[in-house]
Write a protein that holds these residues in place. Structure first.
Motif, short mmCIF file in Angstrom:
data_model
loop_
_atom_site.label_atom_id
_atom_site.label_comp_id
_atom_site.label_asym_id
_atom_site.label_seq_id
_atom_site.Cartn_x
_atom_site.Cartn_y
_atom_site.Cartn_z
N TRP A 132 -55.73 -68.86 32.19
CA TRP A 132 -56.70 -69.87 31.76
C TRP A 132 -56.49 -71.23 32.42
N THR A 133 -55.38 -71.43 33.10
CA THR A 133 -55.10 -72.74 33.69
C THR A 133 -54.89 -72.69 35.20
N THR A 134 -55.14 -71.56 35.83
CA THR A 134 -54.87 -71.41 37.25
C THR A 134 -56.14 -70.96 37.96
N ASN A 135 -56.47 -71.65 39.02
CA ASN A 135 -57.58 -71.24 39.86
C ASN A 135 -57.14 -70.07 40.74
N VAL A 136 -57.98 -69.04 40.81
CA VAL A 136 -57.63 -67.85 41.58
C VAL A 136 -57.41 -68.19 43.05
N ALA A 137 -58.12 -69.19 43.57
CA ALA A 137 -57.98 -69.56 44.97
C ALA A 137 -56.61 -70.14 45.29
N ASP A 138 -55.88 -70.61 44.27
CA ASP A 138 -54.56 -71.20 44.50
C ASP A 138 -53.43 -70.17 44.48
N VAL A 139 -53.74 -68.93 44.12
CA VAL A 139 -52.69 -67.92 43.99
C VAL A 139 -52.20 -67.47 45.36
N ALA A 140 -53.12 -67.17 46.27
CA ALA A 140 -52.72 -66.66 47.59
C ALA A 140 -51.84 -67.64 48.36
N PRO A 141 -52.19 -68.93 48.48
CA PRO A 141 -51.27 -69.84 49.17
C PRO A 141 -49.92 -69.95 48.50
#
Length: 276
Positions: A132-141
Protein backbone atom coordinates in the motif's frame (compact mmCIF):
# COMPACT_ATOMS: atom_id res chain seq x y z
CA UNK A 1 -35.24 -1.61 4.43
CA UNK A 2 -31.61 -2.39 5.21
CA UNK A 3 -29.05 -3.41 2.65
CA UNK A 4 -26.37 -5.98 3.31
CA UNK A 5 -22.89 -4.61 3.76
CA UNK A 6 -20.72 -5.45 0.79
CA UNK A 7 -17.44 -7.21 1.64
CA UNK A 8 -14.30 -5.20 0.98
CA UNK A 9 -12.09 -6.91 -1.63
CA UNK A 10 -8.37 -7.47 -1.31
CA UNK A 11 -6.50 -4.54 -2.88
CA UNK A 12 -2.82 -5.21 -3.36
CA UNK A 13 0.03 -3.84 -5.48
CA UNK A 14 -1.70 -0.46 -5.59
CA UNK A 15 -0.34 2.32 -3.37
CA UNK A 16 -2.78 4.21 -1.21
CA UNK A 17 -3.25 7.81 -2.42
CA UNK A 18 -1.37 10.40 -0.45
CA UNK A 19 2.13 10.68 0.92
CA UNK A 20 3.85 10.00 4.20
CA UNK A 21 7.24 9.10 5.62
CA UNK A 22 6.62 5.44 4.81
CA UNK A 23 5.53 6.24 1.25
CA UNK A 24 8.74 8.15 0.60
CA UNK A 25 11.05 5.38 1.78
CA UNK A 26 13.20 3.64 -0.79
CA UNK A 27 11.65 0.42 -2.09
CA UNK A 28 14.89 -1.44 -1.36
CA UNK A 29 14.61 -0.49 2.30
CA UNK A 30 11.15 -2.02 2.50
CA UNK A 31 12.37 -5.19 0.78
CA UNK A 32 15.25 -5.53 3.25
CA UNK A 33 12.94 -4.98 6.24
CA UNK A 34 10.46 -7.56 4.95
CA UNK A 35 13.22 -10.14 4.44
CA UNK A 36 14.76 -9.42 7.85
CA UNK A 37 11.48 -9.66 9.77
CA UNK A 38 10.43 -12.75 7.83
CA UNK A 39 13.71 -14.47 8.72
CA UNK A 40 13.33 -13.38 12.36
CA UNK A 41 9.83 -14.83 12.56
CA UNK A 42 10.96 -18.03 10.84
CA UNK A 43 13.82 -18.72 13.28
CA UNK A 44 12.37 -17.13 16.44
CA UNK A 45 8.55 -17.23 16.28
CA UNK A 46 8.14 -16.44 19.96
CA UNK A 47 6.11 -13.82 21.79
CA UNK A 48 8.89 -11.31 22.47
CA UNK A 49 10.10 -10.96 18.84
CA UNK A 50 6.49 -11.08 17.71
CA UNK A 51 5.50 -8.25 20.05
CA UNK A 52 8.44 -6.05 19.02
CA UNK A 53 7.79 -6.56 15.31
CA UNK A 54 4.04 -6.00 15.75
CA UNK A 55 4.64 -2.73 17.61
CA UNK A 56 7.00 -1.51 14.91
CA UNK A 57 4.53 -2.43 12.15
CA UNK A 58 1.71 -0.71 14.05
CA UNK A 59 3.77 2.49 14.27
CA UNK A 60 4.55 2.27 10.55
CA UNK A 61 0.86 1.83 9.69
CA UNK A 62 0.05 4.85 11.83
CA UNK A 63 2.74 6.95 10.13
CA UNK A 64 1.57 5.82 6.68
CA UNK A 65 -2.01 6.93 7.47
CA UNK A 66 -3.55 3.79 6.01
CA UNK A 67 -7.36 4.19 5.95
CA UNK A 68 -9.55 1.43 7.33
CA UNK A 69 -11.41 1.16 4.04
CA UNK A 70 -8.49 -0.57 2.30
CA UNK A 71 -8.38 -3.39 4.85
CA UNK A 72 -10.18 -6.37 3.27
CA UNK A 73 -13.12 -8.04 4.97
CA UNK A 74 -12.50 -11.40 6.60
CA UNK A 75 -14.86 -14.04 5.16
CA UNK A 76 -16.95 -16.10 7.53
CA UNK A 77 -15.46 -19.39 6.37
CA UNK A 78 -12.05 -18.20 7.53
CA UNK A 79 -13.36 -17.55 11.05
CA UNK A 80 -14.88 -21.03 11.08
CA UNK A 81 -11.60 -22.49 9.89
CA UNK A 82 -9.69 -20.69 12.65
CA UNK A 83 -12.22 -21.92 15.22
CA UNK A 84 -11.81 -25.48 13.99
CA UNK A 85 -8.03 -25.16 14.15
CA UNK A 86 -8.19 -23.77 17.70
CA UNK A 87 -10.39 -26.63 18.86
CA UNK A 88 -8.19 -29.32 17.33
CA UNK A 89 -5.06 -27.63 18.72
CA UNK A 90 -6.59 -27.57 22.20
CA UNK A 91 -7.27 -31.29 21.99
CA UNK A 92 -3.54 -31.78 21.37
CA UNK A 93 -2.82 -30.68 24.95
CA UNK A 94 0.49 -29.60 26.40
CA UNK A 95 1.65 -27.28 29.16
CA UNK A 96 0.36 -25.08 30.74
CA UNK A 97 -2.60 -26.83 32.35
CA UNK A 98 -5.54 -25.40 34.26
CA UNK A 99 -7.19 -27.64 36.86
CA UNK A 100 -10.88 -27.28 37.57
CA UNK A 101 -11.56 -29.62 40.44
CA UNK A 102 -10.67 -33.10 39.30
CA UNK A 103 -10.46 -32.07 35.64
CA UNK A 104 -7.41 -30.63 33.92
CA UNK A 105 -7.43 -28.60 30.70
CA UNK A 106 -4.18 -28.24 28.76
CA UNK A 107 -3.78 -25.04 26.74
CA UNK A 108 -0.33 -25.67 25.25
CA UNK A 109 -1.61 -26.60 21.81
CA UNK A 110 -4.03 -23.67 21.77
CA UNK A 111 -1.29 -21.19 22.67
CA UNK A 112 0.96 -22.54 19.92
CA UNK A 113 -1.88 -22.25 17.43
CA UNK A 114 -2.59 -18.66 18.52
CA UNK A 115 1.09 -17.80 18.23
CA UNK A 116 1.37 -19.20 14.71
CA UNK A 117 -1.82 -17.39 13.71
CA UNK A 118 -0.54 -14.09 15.08
CA UNK A 119 2.78 -14.56 13.27
CA UNK A 120 0.88 -15.08 10.01
CA UNK A 121 -1.27 -11.99 10.61
CA UNK A 122 1.78 -9.83 11.43
CA UNK A 123 3.68 -10.91 8.32
CA UNK A 124 0.55 -10.42 6.22
CA UNK A 125 0.13 -6.92 7.64
CA UNK A 126 3.77 -6.18 6.82
CA UNK A 127 3.32 -7.32 3.24
CA UNK A 128 0.14 -5.28 2.83
CA UNK A 129 1.84 -2.22 4.29
CA UNK A 130 4.62 -2.47 1.72
CA UNK A 131 2.07 -3.02 -1.05
CA UNK A 132 0.00 0.00 0.00
CA UNK A 133 2.96 2.37 0.29
CA UNK A 134 5.22 1.33 -2.60
CA UNK A 135 4.92 2.24 -6.24
CA UNK A 136 5.39 -0.81 -8.46
CA UNK A 137 7.67 1.19 -10.77
CA UNK A 138 10.17 1.64 -7.90
CA UNK A 139 10.60 -2.09 -7.25
CA UNK A 140 12.70 -2.98 -10.31
CA UNK A 141 15.39 -0.29 -9.77
CA UNK A 142 15.58 -1.25 -6.09
CA UNK A 143 16.01 -4.95 -6.89
CA UNK A 144 18.64 -4.12 -9.49
CA UNK A 145 20.50 -1.97 -6.95
CA UNK A 146 20.35 -4.61 -4.22
CA UNK A 147 21.45 -7.37 -6.58
CA UNK A 148 24.34 -5.42 -8.07
CA UNK A 149 27.00 -7.48 -6.17
CA UNK A 150 25.63 -10.64 -7.81
CA UNK A 151 26.67 -9.35 -11.23
CA UNK A 152 30.21 -10.46 -10.39
CA UNK A 153 28.87 -14.03 -10.63
CA UNK A 154 27.40 -13.20 -14.07
CA UNK A 155 23.84 -13.43 -12.74
CA UNK A 156 21.35 -11.47 -14.91
CA UNK A 157 20.06 -9.29 -12.08
CA UNK A 158 18.68 -6.60 -14.39
CA UNK A 159 16.65 -9.15 -16.34
CA UNK A 160 15.26 -10.59 -13.11
CA UNK A 161 14.35 -7.11 -11.92
CA UNK A 162 12.53 -6.35 -15.18
CA UNK A 163 10.65 -9.66 -15.04
CA UNK A 164 9.61 -8.94 -11.44
CA UNK A 165 8.46 -5.43 -12.30
CA UNK A 166 6.41 -6.62 -15.27
CA UNK A 167 4.83 -9.36 -13.16
CA UNK A 168 3.86 -6.90 -10.44
CA UNK A 169 2.37 -4.53 -13.00
CA UNK A 170 0.45 -7.23 -14.85
CA UNK A 171 -1.01 -8.95 -11.79
CA UNK A 172 -3.56 -6.23 -10.85
CA UNK A 173 -4.67 -5.86 -14.48
CA UNK A 174 -5.15 -9.59 -14.97
CA UNK A 175 -6.95 -9.88 -11.65
CA UNK A 176 -9.39 -7.17 -12.72
CA UNK A 177 -9.90 -8.84 -16.09
CA UNK A 178 -10.68 -12.19 -14.46
CA UNK A 179 -13.18 -10.49 -12.17
CA UNK A 180 -14.92 -9.00 -15.19
CA UNK A 181 -14.98 -12.39 -16.91
CA UNK A 182 -16.43 -14.02 -13.81
CA UNK A 183 -19.08 -11.30 -13.51
CA UNK A 184 -20.01 -11.69 -17.19
CA UNK A 185 -20.32 -15.44 -16.72
CA UNK A 186 -22.69 -14.98 -13.79
CA UNK A 187 -24.91 -12.69 -15.88
CA UNK A 188 -25.42 -15.37 -18.52
CA UNK A 189 -28.73 -17.25 -18.24
CA UNK A 190 -28.30 -20.67 -16.71
CA UNK A 191 -29.51 -23.56 -18.86
CA UNK A 192 -31.97 -26.08 -17.50
CA UNK A 193 -30.13 -29.35 -16.86
CA UNK A 194 -31.84 -32.68 -16.37
CA UNK A 195 -29.07 -34.66 -14.69
CA UNK A 196 -25.94 -34.32 -12.63
CA UNK A 197 -23.86 -35.64 -15.49
CA UNK A 198 -25.10 -32.84 -17.72
CA UNK A 199 -24.31 -30.35 -14.94
CA UNK A 200 -20.73 -31.61 -14.60
CA UNK A 201 -20.28 -31.52 -18.34
CA UNK A 202 -21.66 -27.98 -18.51
CA UNK A 203 -19.34 -26.90 -15.66
CA UNK A 204 -16.31 -28.38 -17.48
CA UNK A 205 -17.26 -26.57 -20.70
CA UNK A 206 -17.60 -23.26 -18.84
CA UNK A 207 -14.22 -23.73 -17.15
CA UNK A 208 -12.57 -24.35 -20.53
CA UNK A 209 -14.27 -21.24 -21.93
CA UNK A 210 -13.08 -19.15 -18.98
CA UNK A 211 -9.51 -20.43 -19.32
CA UNK A 212 -9.50 -19.70 -23.05
CA UNK A 213 -10.88 -16.21 -22.45
CA UNK A 214 -8.33 -15.62 -19.69
CA UNK A 215 -5.42 -16.66 -21.93
CA UNK A 216 -6.72 -14.39 -24.68
CA UNK A 217 -6.97 -11.45 -22.30
CA UNK A 218 -3.47 -12.12 -20.94
CA UNK A 219 -1.99 -12.22 -24.46
CA UNK A 220 -3.78 -9.01 -25.42
CA UNK A 221 -2.54 -7.26 -22.26
CA UNK A 222 1.00 -8.54 -22.89
CA UNK A 223 0.93 -7.20 -26.45
CA UNK A 224 -0.27 -3.79 -25.26
CA UNK A 225 2.34 -3.67 -22.50
CA UNK A 226 5.08 -4.65 -24.96
CA UNK A 227 4.11 -1.86 -27.33
CA UNK A 228 4.08 0.64 -24.46
CA UNK A 229 7.51 -0.46 -23.22
CA UNK A 230 8.97 -0.30 -26.74
CA UNK A 231 7.57 3.22 -27.22
CA UNK A 232 9.22 4.35 -23.98
CA UNK A 233 12.70 3.04 -24.81
CA UNK A 234 12.72 -0.67 -24.01
CA UNK A 235 13.02 -2.78 -20.88
CA UNK A 236 16.43 -1.42 -19.99
CA UNK A 237 14.94 1.79 -18.67
CA UNK A 238 12.77 -0.10 -16.18
CA UNK A 239 15.73 -1.18 -14.02
CA UNK A 240 18.03 1.73 -14.91
CA UNK A 241 16.10 4.43 -13.05
CA UNK A 242 18.11 6.17 -10.30
CA UNK A 243 17.42 4.49 -6.99
CA UNK A 244 19.09 4.50 -3.60
CA UNK A 245 18.64 4.98 0.14
CA UNK A 246 18.42 8.34 1.86
CA UNK A 247 18.76 9.49 5.46
CA UNK A 248 15.30 8.27 6.47
CA UNK A 249 16.07 4.86 4.98
CA UNK A 250 19.19 4.47 7.10
CA UNK A 251 17.18 5.37 10.18
CA UNK A 252 14.56 2.72 9.37
CA UNK A 253 17.22 0.11 8.63
CA UNK A 254 18.98 0.90 11.91
CA UNK A 255 15.75 0.61 13.92
CA UNK A 256 14.89 -2.67 12.22
CA UNK A 257 18.37 -4.05 12.86
CA UNK A 258 18.13 -3.07 16.53
CA UNK A 259 14.73 -4.78 16.86
CA UNK A 260 16.08 -7.96 15.27
CA UNK A 261 19.23 -7.91 17.42
CA UNK A 262 17.30 -7.30 20.66
CA UNK A 263 14.82 -10.06 19.79
CA UNK A 264 17.57 -12.59 19.08
CA UNK A 265 19.53 -11.53 22.17
CA UNK A 266 16.50 -11.93 24.45
CA UNK A 267 15.62 -15.30 22.94
CA UNK A 268 19.16 -16.67 23.15
CA UNK A 269 20.10 -15.39 26.61
CA UNK A 270 17.18 -14.37 28.83
CA UNK A 271 14.28 -16.44 27.43
CA UNK A 272 16.22 -19.50 26.22
CA UNK A 273 14.11 -22.54 26.82
CA UNK A 274 11.31 -20.54 28.42
CA UNK A 275 9.12 -19.93 25.36
CA UNK A 276 5.55 -21.11 25.22
Amino acid sequence: MTTARQPRPVVLLRPVPGTSVIHELWAGTKIIVVLAFSALMAFYPDWVPLALVAILIGIAIRLARIPRGVVPSVPRWLWLLLLLGAVTATIGGGAPEVHLGSYGIAFGGLLKFVRITVVSVVLLALGMLVSWTTNVADVAPAVARLGRPLKVLRIPVDDWAVALALSLRAFPMLLEEFRLLHAARRLRPRPVLNSRRAGRRRWAIEMVDLMAAGITVALRRADEMGDAITARGGTGLISAAPSGPRRADWVVLTISAVVCAVSVLLQVTVLAGGGI
